[in-house]
Design an enzyme around this catalytic site. Structure first.
Site, PDB file in Angstrom:
ATOM      1  CG  PHE A  11      -1.449   0.830   1.453  1.00  0.00           C
ATOM      2  CD1 PHE A  11      -2.264   2.536   0.939  1.00  0.00           C
ATOM      3  CD2 PHE A  11      -1.436   1.275   2.836  1.00  0.00           C
ATOM      4  CE1 PHE A  11      -2.676   3.282   1.335  1.00  0.00           C
ATOM      5  CE2 PHE A  11      -2.206   2.460   3.323  1.00  0.00           C
ATOM      6  CZ  PHE A  11      -2.901   4.065   2.081  1.00  0.00           C
ATOM      7  CG  ASP A  56      11.734 -13.607   2.541  1.00  0.00           C
ATOM      8  OD1 ASP A  56      11.837 -12.462   2.990  1.00  0.00           O
ATOM      9  OD2 ASP A  56      11.568 -14.232   3.532  1.00  0.00           O
ATOM     10  CB  VAL A  57      14.312  -8.036   2.072  1.00  0.00           C
ATOM     11  CG1 VAL A  57      13.527  -7.344   0.675  1.00  0.00           C
ATOM     12  CG2 VAL A  57      12.901  -7.312   3.150  1.00  0.00           C
ATOM     13  CG  LEU A  73       7.705   1.940   3.125  1.00  0.00           C
ATOM     14  CD1 LEU A  73       9.222   1.906   3.071  1.00  0.00           C
ATOM     15  CD2 LEU A  73       7.181   2.164   2.664  1.00  0.00           C
ATOM     16  CG  ASN A  99      19.724  -9.693   4.407  1.00  0.00           C
ATOM     17  OD1 ASN A  99      20.565  -9.943   5.125  1.00  0.00           O
ATOM     18  ND2 ASN A  99      18.241  -9.957   4.688  1.00  0.00           N
ATOM     19  CE1 TYR A 145       4.540  -4.310  11.360  1.00  0.00           C
ATOM     20  CE2 TYR A 145       3.444  -2.194  13.141  1.00  0.00           C
ATOM     21  CZ  TYR A 145       3.805  -2.603  12.147  1.00  0.00           C
ATOM     22  OH  TYR A 145       3.367  -1.843  11.024  1.00  0.00           O
ATOM     23  CE  LYS A 149       7.750  -2.410  10.942  1.00  0.00           C
ATOM     24  NZ  LYS A 149       7.854  -1.980   9.907  1.00  0.00           N
ATOM     25  CE1 TYR A 159      23.449  -3.050  11.175  1.00  0.00           C
ATOM     26  CE2 TYR A 159      24.992  -2.781   8.935  1.00  0.00           C
ATOM     27  CZ  TYR A 159      24.602  -3.321   9.972  1.00  0.00           C
ATOM     28  OH  TYR A 159      24.577  -5.229   9.753  1.00  0.00           O
ATOM     29  NE  ARG A 186      -3.418  -1.982   6.769  1.00  0.00           N
ATOM     30  CZ  ARG A 186      -2.557  -1.487   6.555  1.00  0.00           C
ATOM     31  NH1 ARG A 186      -1.778  -0.167   6.541  1.00  0.00           N
ATOM     32  NH2 ARG A 186      -1.557  -2.112   4.957  1.00  0.00           N
TER      33      ARG A 186
HETATM   34  P1  NAD Z   1       1.406  -3.860   3.191  1.00  0.00           P
HETATM   35  O1  NAD Z   1       1.337  -4.955   4.021  1.00  0.00           O
HETATM   36  O2  NAD Z   1       0.859  -2.662   1.742  1.00  0.00           O
HETATM   37  O3  NAD Z   1       2.919  -3.610   2.201  1.00  0.00           O
HETATM   38  C1  NAD Z   1       4.021  -4.043   3.399  1.00  0.00           C
HETATM   39  C2  NAD Z   1       4.921  -4.536   1.558  1.00  0.00           C
HETATM   40  O4  NAD Z   1       6.214  -5.304   2.032  1.00  0.00           O
HETATM   41  C3  NAD Z   1       3.717  -5.503   1.227  1.00  0.00           C
HETATM   42  O5  NAD Z   1       4.173  -5.497  -0.444  1.00  0.00           O
HETATM   43  C4  NAD Z   1       4.857  -6.993   1.238  1.00  0.00           C
HETATM   44  O6  NAD Z   1       4.664  -8.081   0.294  1.00  0.00           O
HETATM   45  C5  NAD Z   1       5.675  -6.801   1.399  1.00  0.00           C
HETATM   46  N1  NAD Z   1       6.449  -7.759   2.369  1.00  0.00           N
HETATM   47  C6  NAD Z   1       6.435  -8.415   3.517  1.00  0.00           C
HETATM   48  N2  NAD Z   1       7.306  -8.896   3.825  1.00  0.00           N
HETATM   49  C7  NAD Z   1       8.420  -8.879   3.215  1.00  0.00           C
HETATM   50  C8  NAD Z   1       9.235  -9.459   3.068  1.00  0.00           C
HETATM   51  N3  NAD Z   1      10.206 -10.839   3.786  1.00  0.00           N
HETATM   52  N4  NAD Z   1      10.422  -9.663   1.618  1.00  0.00           N
HETATM   53  C9  NAD Z   1       9.701  -9.032   0.692  1.00  0.00           C
HETATM   54  N5  NAD Z   1       8.879  -8.073   0.838  1.00  0.00           N
HETATM   55  C10 NAD Z   1       8.214  -7.981   2.357  1.00  0.00           C
HETATM   56  O7  NAD Z   1       1.645  -2.416   4.555  1.00  0.00           O
HETATM   57  P2  NAD Z   1       1.948  -1.231   4.681  1.00  0.00           P
HETATM   58  O8  NAD Z   1       0.698  -0.115   5.181  1.00  0.00           O
HETATM   59  O9  NAD Z   1       2.377  -0.357   2.976  1.00  0.00           O
HETATM   60  O10 NAD Z   1       2.765  -0.960   5.467  1.00  0.00           O
HETATM   61  C11 NAD Z   1       4.138  -0.457   4.758  1.00  0.00           C
HETATM   62  C12 NAD Z   1       4.969  -0.202   6.330  1.00  0.00           C
HETATM   63  O11 NAD Z   1       5.037   1.000   6.675  1.00  0.00           O
HETATM   64  C13 NAD Z   1       5.692  -1.571   6.817  1.00  0.00           C
HETATM   65  O12 NAD Z   1       6.618  -1.565   7.231  1.00  0.00           O
HETATM   66  C14 NAD Z   1       5.038  -0.968   7.801  1.00  0.00           C
HETATM   67  O13 NAD Z   1       5.174  -1.569   9.206  1.00  0.00           O
HETATM   68  C15 NAD Z   1       4.637   0.726   8.301  1.00  0.00           C
HETATM   69  N6  NAD Z   1       3.644   1.409   8.569  1.00  0.00           N
HETATM   70  C16 NAD Z   1       2.512   0.975   7.676  1.00  0.00           C
HETATM   71  C17 NAD Z   1       1.441   1.980   8.882  1.00  0.00           C
HETATM   72  C18 NAD Z   1      -0.280   1.943   7.818  1.00  0.00           C
HETATM   73  O14 NAD Z   1      -0.737   2.505   9.068  1.00  0.00           O
HETATM   74  N7  NAD Z   1      -0.446   1.221   6.729  1.00  0.00           N
HETATM   75  C19 NAD Z   1       1.559   2.521  10.601  1.00  0.00           C
HETATM   76  C20 NAD Z   1       2.357   2.303  10.183  1.00  0.00           C
HETATM   77  C21 NAD Z   1       3.977   1.564   9.669  1.00  0.00           C
HETATM   78  N1  UDP Z   2     -11.119  -2.182  14.392  1.00  0.00           N
HETATM   79  C1  UDP Z   2     -12.557  -1.997  14.553  1.00  0.00           C
HETATM   80  N2  UDP Z   2     -13.421  -2.748  13.892  1.00  0.00           N
HETATM   81  C2  UDP Z   2     -12.159  -3.636  12.608  1.00  0.00           C
HETATM   82  C3  UDP Z   2     -10.536  -2.772  12.115  1.00  0.00           C
HETATM   83  C4  UDP Z   2     -10.343  -2.240  13.118  1.00  0.00           C
HETATM   84  O1  UDP Z   2     -12.946  -1.511  15.394  1.00  0.00           O
HETATM   85  O2  UDP Z   2     -13.409  -4.519  11.288  1.00  0.00           O
HETATM   86  C5  UDP Z   2     -10.647  -1.426  15.075  1.00  0.00           C
HETATM   87  C6  UDP Z   2      -9.067  -1.908  16.535  1.00  0.00           C
HETATM   88  O3  UDP Z   2      -9.789  -2.748  16.953  1.00  0.00           O
HETATM   89  C7  UDP Z   2      -8.460  -0.737  16.463  1.00  0.00           C
HETATM   90  C8  UDP Z   2      -8.454   0.160  15.116  1.00  0.00           C
HETATM   91  O4  UDP Z   2      -9.817   0.097  14.896  1.00  0.00           O
HETATM   92  O5  UDP Z   2      -8.641  -0.240  17.999  1.00  0.00           O
HETATM   93  C9  UDP Z   2      -7.861   0.393  14.181  1.00  0.00           C
HETATM   94  O6  UDP Z   2      -7.238  -0.974  14.043  1.00  0.00           O
HETATM   95  P1  UDP Z   2      -6.451  -0.659  12.841  1.00  0.00           P
HETATM   96  O7  UDP Z   2      -6.403  -2.653  12.762  1.00  0.00           O
HETATM   97  O8  UDP Z   2      -6.751  -0.077  11.515  1.00  0.00           O
HETATM   98  O9  UDP Z   2      -5.278  -0.388  13.180  1.00  0.00           O
HETATM   99  P2  UDP Z   2      -3.791  -0.819  14.061  1.00  0.00           P
HETATM  100  O10 UDP Z   2      -4.090   0.594  15.156  1.00  0.00           O
HETATM  101  O11 UDP Z   2      -4.790  -1.683  15.590  1.00  0.00           O
HETATM  102  O12 UDP Z   2      -2.454  -1.550  14.066  1.00  0.00           O
END
Ligand code: NAD
Ligand code: UDP
Length: 342
Positions: A11, A56-57, A73, A99, A145, A149, A159, A186
């Site tokens: 995403f 897979d990274v 990411l 990596n 998770y 992180k 690093y 989500r």
């Molecule tokens: P996402 O699941 O859509 O994207 C993650 C991508 O990483 C996917 O395309 C997946 O296939 C790839 N991936 C996962 N494991 C892998 C691996 N071992 N090797 C290669 N590719 C791999 O999630 P996102 O929402 O786009 O999140 C991207 C990053 O941002 C993540 O690191 C996530 O922790 C961080 N993040 C996102 C949010 C959010 O709200 N979207 C919030 C906090 C942090």
């Molecule tokens: N949540 C919810 N209904 C859903 C999915 C999530 O009420 O169908 C709630 C979840 O319990 C959390 C908040 O919405 O309190 C945000 O959830 P999300 O999974 O989007 O992200 P989080 O902040 O938990 O990583």
């Protein structure tokens, strides 16, 4: 610039690839599509400035040629995704991050880690600024998770200190927008899909827990600023407008004109009660503030989902299938309700 984007098929990653290509960078996208979707990057295939390395990274990060920056990411991000892939989540946060750090160090490249507000856990300090150390349960289900992180942040700092790598850490708060998978579980994607199909909106707990939702374009602009900068961070990136989950449900119902009901489900274990970023650091050091309000962002997101009725129907079928068998579902398809067990 030539930028390696791990998780570039996801995403956020696909929006980042798009923003970098638009400004004239070359992009190497590394992804195993474990939680991403190839359709996210389909439009870039054939662009000579775009290269896809599928894999897979956590195993290896294989990029030929110059690398000026690495945006790391890759990681499952949705709670149902990482709860279903606990070992892979820990592996990509640890080995995958190392990596990616090695790649940046070998090339003298800028490295940016996509960390998360989850490092603050269920916060005892509100709102959260970057000096807060967090309140994370290290053995709860979400720890795979959160702790991955936190470890990734520690490794990134090591690093920086010991290998002189030019690192930066961004802590991303809940972000939403087009290209979320309709069945990723989500809250925003779930509510939008449910409202558009007239299915009950699934609220976990009493819905009084809060989150602060950032529109994807704002967030990606923040990551690009961090890539351009020498700022080490950590820097919070998020929209500080805080909503309860119930308020979010009401907004989605209003904006879709849906008459779907609201249904209450058990609160997942260790679900944070509240979350709101302090973004003074991002504003002062990166000149970054979010610009898209929640209503406008939701409108754009709803429009995007509404244009894909086939995907939504498939997602709902998968969600129903998952709820029927209670736990496991086919790859990439999970019940929206996260089991509240530890
Ligand atoms: P996402 O699941 O859509 O994207 C993650 C991508 O990483 C996917 O395309 C997946 O296939 C790839 N991936 C996962 N494991 C892998 C691996 N071992 N090797 C290669 N590719 C791999 O999630 P996102 O929402 O786009 O999140 C991207 C990053 O941002 C993540 O690191 C996530 O922790 C961080 N993040 C996102 C949010 C959010 O709200 N979207 C919030 C906090 C942090
Ligand atoms: N949540 C919810 N209904 C859903 C999915 C999530 O009420 O169908 C709630 C979840 O319990 C959390 C908040 O919405 O309190 C945000 O959830 P999300 O999974 O989007 O992200 P989080 O902040 O938990 O990583």
């Amino acid at each position: 610039m030539r930028v390696a984007v791990t998780g570039g098929g996801g995403f956020l990653g696909s929006h980042l690839c798009e923003a970098l290509l638009r400004r004239g960078d070359e992009v190497v996208c590394l992804d195993d599509f474990s939680t991403g979707d190839p359709s996210n990057i389909a439009a870039f295939i054939g662009n000579p400035a775009f290269e896809l390395v599928r894999g897979d990274v956590s195993q290896s990060v294989d990029v030929r040629g110059a690398v000026d920056a690495v945006a790391h990411l890759a990681s499952p991000a949705s709670p149902p995704d990482y709860l279903r892939r606990p070992l892979e989540t820990l592996a990509v946060g640890s080995r995958g991050t190392e990596n990616a750090l090695r790649l940046a160090t070998q090339h003298g490249a800028r490295f940016v880690l996509a960390s998360t507000s989850e490092v603050y856990g269920d916060p005892e300090v509100h709102p959260q600024d970057e000096t807060y150390f967090g309140n994370v349960n290290p053995v709860g289900p979400r720890s795979v998770y959160d702790e991955a992180k936190r470890f990734a942040e520690a490794l990134t700092q090591a690093y920086r200190r010991n290998r002189a790598t030019n690192t930066g850490i961004v802590r991303i708060f809940n972000t939403y927008g087009p290209r979320m998978r309709p069945h990723d579980g989500r809250v925003v994607s779930s509510f939008v899909v449910q409202a558009l199909t007239g299915e009950p909106l699934t609220i976990y707990g009493d819905g009084k827990q809060t989150r602060s939702f950032c529109y994807v374009d704002d967030l990606v602009r923040g990551i690009v600023r961090m890539l351009n900068h020498d700022e080490p961070g950590p820097v919070n990136l998020g929209n500080p407008v805080e909503l309860t989950v119930l308020e979010l449900a009401g907004l989605v119902l209003d904006l879709t004109g849906s008459r779907a009901e609201i249904q209450f489900h058990p609160l997942p274990v260790d679900d944070p009660a509240r979350r709101r970023p302090v973004i003074a650091r991002a504003s002062e050091r990166l000149g970054w503030v979010p610009e898209v309000g929640i209503e406008e962002g939701l409108r754009r997101t709803i429009e995007w989902f509404a244009e894909r009725p086939g995907d939504i129907t498939a997602a709902l079928a998968a969600i129903r299938g998952g709820q029927q068998d209670g736990a496991t579902a086919p790859e990439g398809r999970l019940p929206i309700t996260t089991p509240a067990t530890s």
